[in-house]
Design an enzyme around this catalytic site. Structure first.
Site, mmCIF file in Angstrom:
data_model
loop_
_atom_site.group_PDB
_atom_site.id
_atom_site.type_symbol
_atom_site.label_atom_id
_atom_site.label_comp_id
_atom_site.label_asym_id
_atom_site.label_seq_id
_atom_site.Cartn_x
_atom_site.Cartn_y
_atom_site.Cartn_z
ATOM 1 N N THR A 207 0.854 -1.198 0.000
ATOM 2 C CA THR A 207 0.000 0.000 0.000
ATOM 3 C C THR A 207 0.889 1.247 0.000
ATOM 4 O O THR A 207 2.083 1.164 -0.304
ATOM 5 C CB THR A 207 -0.979 -0.037 1.193
ATOM 6 N N ASN A 208 0.331 2.400 0.322
ATOM 7 C CA ASN A 208 1.123 3.634 0.408
ATOM 8 C C ASN A 208 0.567 4.490 1.553
ATOM 9 O O ASN A 208 -0.387 4.095 2.216
ATOM 10 C CB ASN A 208 1.098 4.382 -0.934
ATOM 11 N N HIS A 209 1.152 5.667 1.743
ATOM 12 C CA HIS A 209 0.817 6.471 2.926
ATOM 13 C C HIS A 209 -0.411 7.359 2.757
ATOM 14 O O HIS A 209 -0.700 8.167 3.636
ATOM 15 C CB HIS A 209 1.998 7.383 3.293
#
Ligand code: CTP
Length: 398
Positions: A207-209
């Site tokens: 995923t990412n932030h």
């Protein structure tokens, strides 16, 4: 959002009157002009001094003041854009249902020419009494709006239905039901928000932030401007600000792609603010993948580009893309604008302090397909959403 709105808050005698302090503070913070009328008995529950300090107006309680000057009993109900009676006690409810005019709050209510919203607060047994039910029905028949009580701890020490709605929820309710503007009326807007999650096995994912805050702020602002909003969201911990925003939760880039394509053709505007994963594991293991000896090379496949796809499909739609860059910002953003056939790109640079993932603030530049570049200061994501909304409205109404 409530800037310039005139709001009359009525307070009747209930322990929940302490919440009206916060309600008034929220309304003033939103830019509203607030006047307060309270029943004489409500003074035992909350100090008029606190209320007048917060509302920046004197508090009306009696039909005449201490100097025996007449208080105009119809003035406030005619002044207001909306009257909110919170808390509404069982007694004041009964008086409203019966049209009894024995105090200034009742006189204001009976002479109000604006919509009236009430937030009842009482013990569960009182709330469930047949007389109360009948009185509530009577108020609905008069055209008043009831903000339902909540379940929880009550002043009696019992647990049950009867708690007054929280001040934040009352403010949200009135913003949603009484103060939406018409700028985007009859416009359907599709917004993507948040990250996506690409599973590797039952316990891990890529995923990412992205926090989703920008997309959710956009949904709120555009809905408030009158649009019908569909918010397709990756996994985030926020709720849409208004009940009327249609939220569709997805996990993966592929689910987001399918959901966007399902709704895109019926939309007028599409804003792709999600941080979609560019790659996804080629296979998802059924069981937890065990640790490897040394290195582990993970085979990934490219995901479908949602913005690029709708860019090829668009007919009437105004399409907005986002670009998050760490270097060559404008150059890369321009390339995305052209490659994905967007109408404009909202660029955020990770080089700007307090801007981008996770922050409550953002600093953006909007690049339009006609070459116009508009740069904005660092602002809250809510204020940035307003700038983006203004820009879109100026383009679609141009
Ligand atoms: N986007 C999309 N679908 C993808 C990837 C990106 O719709 N599979 C959209 C984003 O929502 C955003 C825009 O494309 O509106 C740009 O996303 P960004 O991640 O900045 O760029 P990429 O095209 O992924 O390119 P790169 O990661 O190489 O910068």
């Amino acid at each position: 959002m409530l800037s310039g709105k005139k709001i009359l808050v009525g307070i009747s005698a209930s322990i929940a009157a302490y919440k009206s302090i916060y309600l008034i503070r929220l309304l003033v913070k939103e830019g509203a002009s607030v006047k307060v009328v309270m029943t004489p008995a409500a003074k035992d529950f909350v100090s008029p001094l606190v209320l007048s300090t917060l509302s920046k107006n004197k508090i009306a309680v009696a039909l005449s003041n201490e100097e025996y000057e007449w208080e105009n009993h119809v003035q406030m109900g005619r002044w207001a854009d909306i009257m909110i009676i919170a808390p509404l006690s069982c007694n004041t409810l009964a008086k409203m249902a019966g049209g009894i005019c024995d105090n200034l709050l009742m006189a204001s209510y009976l002479s109000a020419t604006c919509p009236v919203v009430v937030a009842p607060a009482m013990d569960e047994d009182m709330w469930k009494h047949a007389a109360t039910k009948k009185n509530i029905e009577q108020l609905i028949a008069y055209g008043n709006t009831i903000i339902n009580v909540e379940k929880g701890e009550l002043a009696s020490g019992l647990f049950g239905e009867g708690r007054m709605a929280e001040p934040e929820d009352i403010v949200t309710y009135i913003k949603e039901h009484f103060f939406r503007t018409n700028e985007l009326r009859h416009k359907k807007i599709l917004i993507t928000a948040g990250p996506t999650q690409e599973a590797l096995d039952p316990v891990r994912y890529i995923t990412n932030h992205s926090s989703g805050k920008m997309g959710y702020a956009l949904a709120e602002v555009l809905y408030q401007r009158g649009a019908e909003v569909i918010l397709i969201s990756g996994p985030v911990n926020i709720q849409p600000a208004f009940k009327g925003i249609q939220q569709i939760k997805v996990l993966t880039a592929d689910e987001m792609f399918n959901s966007v394509l399902e709704h895109f053709q019926l939309c007028d505007i599409a804003i792709m603010s999600a941080a979609v994963a560019d790659y996804t594991p080629i296979t998802v293991a059924d069981h937890k993948i065990k640790k490897k000896e040394m290195e582990w090379l993970l085979p990934l496949a490219k995901t479908k580009d949602i913005l690029q796809t709708i860019g090829t499909l668009k007919t009437k739609q105004y399409v907005v893309g986002f670009a998050l860059e760490t270097d060559h910002e404008k150059e890369y953003a321009m390339q995305k604008l052209v490659a994905k056939n967007a109408d404009c790109i909202v660029l955020n640079s990770l080089q700007d302090d307090q801007s981008g993932f996770g922050f409550d603030t953002n600093k953006i530049t909007i690049i339009d397909k006609s070459g116009i570049t508009k740069q904005f200061e660092l602002k809250s994501k809510q204020a940035v959403a307003k700038d983006i909304a203004d820009f879109i409205i100026s383009k679609i109404h141009a």
